[in-house]
Design a protein around this motif. Structure first.
Motif, PDB file in Angstrom:
ATOM      1  N   CYS A  16      -1.902  -2.590  -4.830  1.00 35.31           N
ATOM      2  CA  CYS A  16      -2.024  -1.271  -4.079  1.00 35.31           C
ATOM      3  C   CYS A  16      -1.331  -1.341  -2.699  1.00 35.31           C
ATOM      4  CB  CYS A  16      -3.239  -1.143  -3.659  1.00 35.31           C
ATOM      5  SG  CYS A  16      -4.336  -2.506  -2.546  1.00 35.31           S
ATOM      6  N   VAL A  17      -1.005  -2.622  -2.107  1.00 33.62           N
ATOM      7  CA  VAL A  17      -0.063  -2.605  -0.944  1.00 33.62           C
ATOM      8  C   VAL A  17       1.113  -2.466  -1.438  1.00 33.62           C
ATOM      9  CG1 VAL A  17       0.404  -4.634   0.728  1.00 33.62           C
ATOM     10  CG2 VAL A  17      -1.912  -4.241   0.065  1.00 33.62           C
ATOM     11  N   ALA A  18       1.609  -3.070  -2.629  1.00 30.49           N
ATOM     12  CA  ALA A  18       3.124  -2.695  -3.107  1.00 30.49           C
ATOM     13  C   ALA A  18       3.533  -1.376  -3.272  1.00 30.49           C
ATOM     14  CB  ALA A  18       3.272  -3.678  -4.196  1.00 30.49           C
ATOM     15  N   GLU A  19       2.503  -0.499  -3.678  1.00 32.21           N
ATOM     16  CA  GLU A  19       2.643   0.959  -4.161  1.00 32.21           C
ATOM     17  C   GLU A  19       2.432   1.795  -2.795  1.00 32.21           C
ATOM     18  OE1 GLU A  19       3.996   1.968  -6.729  1.00 32.21           O
ATOM     19  OE2 GLU A  19       3.717   0.160  -7.762  1.00 32.21           O
ATOM     20  N   TRP A  20       1.731   1.492  -1.721  1.00 31.73           N
ATOM     21  CA  TRP A  20       1.442   2.562  -0.876  1.00 31.73           C
ATOM     22  C   TRP A  20       1.079   1.832   0.521  1.00 31.73           C
ATOM     23  CZ3 TRP A  20      -3.744   5.445   0.405  1.00 31.73           C
ATOM     24  CH2 TRP A  20      -3.491   6.268   1.443  1.00 31.73           C
ATOM     25  N   ASP A  21       2.096   2.318   1.641  1.00 32.83           N
ATOM     26  CA  ASP A  21       1.531   1.582   2.991  1.00 32.83           C
ATOM     27  C   ASP A  21       0.212   2.067   3.691  1.00 32.83           C
ATOM     28  OD1 ASP A  21       2.170   4.104   3.682  1.00 32.83           O
ATOM     29  OD2 ASP A  21       3.887   3.552   5.069  1.00 32.83           O
ATOM     30  N   GLY A  22      -0.440   2.721   2.806  1.00 35.27           N
ATOM     31  CA  GLY A  22      -2.016   3.059   3.354  1.00 35.27           C
ATOM     32  C   GLY A  22      -2.754   1.779   3.243  1.00 35.27           C
ATOM     33  N   GLU A  24      -3.101  -2.474   3.276  1.00 31.03           N
ATOM     34  CA  GLU A  24      -2.304  -3.751   3.852  1.00 31.03           C
ATOM     35  C   GLU A  24      -3.205  -5.034   3.155  1.00 31.03           C
ATOM     36  OE1 GLU A  24      -2.949  -3.475   8.025  1.00 31.03           O
ATOM     37  OE2 GLU A  24      -1.369  -2.166   8.163  1.00 31.03           O
ATOM     38  N   VAL A  35      -6.043   1.323   5.437  1.00 30.08           N
ATOM     39  CA  VAL A  35      -5.594   1.377   6.687  1.00 30.08           C
ATOM     40  C   VAL A  35      -6.191   2.826   7.329  1.00 30.08           C
ATOM     41  CG1 VAL A  35      -3.851   1.862   8.233  1.00 30.08           C
ATOM     42  CG2 VAL A  35      -3.474   0.295   6.657  1.00 30.08           C
ATOM     43  N   ALA A  53       2.032  11.597   1.062  1.00 30.33           N
ATOM     44  CA  ALA A  53       1.868  10.148   0.716  1.00 30.33           C
ATOM     45  C   ALA A  53       0.769  10.376  -0.997  1.00 30.33           C
ATOM     46  CB  ALA A  53       1.077   9.458   1.504  1.00 30.33           C
ATOM     47  N   ASP A  56       2.555   8.222  -3.696  1.00 28.61           N
ATOM     48  CA  ASP A  56       2.200   6.840  -3.578  1.00 28.61           C
ATOM     49  C   ASP A  56       0.815   6.510  -3.579  1.00 28.61           C
ATOM     50  OD1 ASP A  56       5.000   6.618  -3.275  1.00 28.61           O
ATOM     51  OD2 ASP A  56       4.863   6.571  -1.100  1.00 28.61           O
ATOM     52  N   ALA A  60      -0.932   3.584  -6.061  1.00 26.63           N
ATOM     53  CA  ALA A  60      -1.643   2.572  -5.748  1.00 26.63           C
ATOM     54  C   ALA A  60      -3.085   2.535  -6.494  1.00 26.63           C
ATOM     55  CB  ALA A  60      -2.079   2.876  -4.198  1.00 26.63           C
TER      56      ALA A  60
END
Length: 80
Positions: A16-22, A24, A35, A53, A56, A60
């Motif tokens: 999920c971290v690789a797919e969306w910066d929401g 971490e 986040v 978003a 993305d 995720a």
């Protein structure tokens, strides 16, 4: 649109971290962090998905190998 993340179900693959910066990575806990999410009593974390978003966030949720992430649109669960 909103996203719900079940921290108990997460196994820390961090796709999920690789797919969306929401999301971490919390390497110490071996779990992802949603986040700006609001934690509920059942260890589920929820937040609204910004309009820019949505794609993305959907990726995720789909990337999670244990379906710990769900996406809702107008109250209807659309992923997974």
């Amino acid at each position: 649109m909103r996203i719900e993340y079940d921290r108990d179900t997460c196994i820390g693959m961090f796709q999920c971290v690789a797919e969306w910066d929401g999301f971490e990575a919390d390497e110490d806990e071996g779990k992802a962090i949603l986040v700006d999410g609001e934690e509920r009593d059942d260890n589920t974390v929820v937040r609204e998905i910004p309009d820019d978003a949505e794609l993305d966030a959907k990726f995720a949720a789909r990337a999670c190998p244990v379906d710990a992430i769900a996406v809702y649109d107008d109250g209807e669960r659309i992923i997974p």
